[in-house]
Write a protein that holds these residues in place. Structure first.
Motif, short mmCIF file in Angstrom:
data_model
loop_
_atom_site.label_atom_id
_atom_site.label_comp_id
_atom_site.label_asym_id
_atom_site.label_seq_id
_atom_site.Cartn_x
_atom_site.Cartn_y
_atom_site.Cartn_z
N LEU A 43 91.82 -51.99 136.19
CA LEU A 43 90.28 -52.13 136.27
C LEU A 43 89.89 -50.38 136.60
O LEU A 43 90.25 -50.11 137.38
N HIS A 45 86.43 -47.83 137.00
CA HIS A 45 84.84 -47.51 136.98
C HIS A 45 84.75 -46.07 137.01
O HIS A 45 85.36 -45.44 137.93
N PHE A 76 84.10 -52.99 143.86
CA PHE A 76 85.55 -53.49 143.63
C PHE A 76 86.12 -54.31 144.67
O PHE A 76 86.32 -55.58 144.19
N GLU A 92 93.26 -50.97 140.65
CA GLU A 92 91.73 -50.45 140.41
C GLU A 92 91.87 -49.01 140.56
O GLU A 92 92.48 -48.22 141.42
#
Length: 282
Positions: A43, A45, A76, A92
């Motif tokens: 993931l 961002h 998160f 992440e």
């Protein structure tokens, strides 16, 4: 009997998120694919901080930029508590550049096999910029990009429409599409769109398709010709009439292929199609 190539495409899936509904729709689809293929999910961002923070070297901006990082970490934490993420290996990361640069960097460093992203909301801007980041990712990614528009409780690809011009230089991207179709256990319905500006007779089109497929060692497929006023309209109308569950096509970065795809056709289609779209690099 499983061939050694099986599931090659699906080992590592990258999902960009801005924590919007659209990004979560994409994550839910990635989870379904990962569960079936025993894949890891990455993931990312991208902070995309306000210009005055990212461009100035002024340390006065530090507390504010720290705020954005802490906020992302909080998002998160909340996201990773969602029940549907249980039992999955999830990594992440927070990116500090443009979305598409961050995606390409992670894709390369972590040997990602597939990018799954939501079409709206990634940029954090509203109507004016909808889809612009998705377009850039589609255009610059060297690996397949699956673009998700809606929520799919059961992401089951039964009818995979793959549009191509059946030219020599589209063979490699078709091989990638083939692998994807095998991995999701879908029949691949090859589509040639015939337009007035680039008219081909049915006989010529059939010959071209037969020659192309003969060398590709494809088993589970159909060949289809559709006439329309533009390639884009042809793909969308064919997909609608045949209730396609996924539209696939090749994209070619910055060089145009004059005789079939103009420079932005796959990016435009990504924006206009309600159905999921997957793009493969030429």
């Amino acid at each position: 009997k499983t061939s050694p190539k099986k599931n090659k495409l699906m080992k590592r899936i990258l999902v960009p998120t801005d924590f919007s509904i659209q990004a979560e729709n994409a994550l839910k689809v990635a989870v379904q694919i990962a569960t079936k293929n025993n894949s890891e999910i990455y993931l990312i961002h991208s902070l995309e901080m306000p210009l005055h923070l990212s461009s100035s070297g002024d340390s006065g901006g530090m507390p504010e930029s720290l705020f954005f990082i802490k906020l992302a970490e909080k998002h998160f934490e909340e996201l990773l508590e969602k029940p549907y993420l249980e039992d999955l290996e999830i990594h992440e990361a927070i990116g500090h550049g443009e979305v598409y640069d961050d995606i390409n960097e992670v894709a390369q460093n972590k040997e990602i096999d597939l990018v799954v992203m939501g079409s709206h909301g990634i940029s954090g801007f509203k109507e004016m910029f909808i889809g612009s980041n998705t377009e850039k990712v589609v255009r610059t990614s060297k690996i397949p990009v699956l673009v998700i528009k809606n929520e799919h409780e059961d992401f089951n690809i039964t009818n995979f429409v793959y549009a191509t011009d059946f030219s020599e230089n589209s063979r490699d991207s078709f091989k990638e599409a083939q692998k994807f179709a095998e991995d999701v256990n879908a029949q691949i319905n090859l589509l040639y769109v015939n337009t007035p500006g680039n008219f081909t007779t049915t006989t010529e089109a059939n010959n071209k398709m037969s020659e192309f497929i003969k060398e590709m060692n494809t088993e589970n497929y159909t060949l289809n010709i559709y006439n329309d006023t533009s390639v884009e309209k042809g793909i969308l109308n064919y997909a609608k009439e045949n209730n396609a569950s996924l539209i696939g096509m090749c994209t070619h970065g910055r060089q145009g292929i004059a005789h079939f795809f103009n420079g932005s056709i796959s990016e435009d289609l990504v924006n206009h199609a309600k159905r999921p779209v997957i793009t493969f690099k030429i």
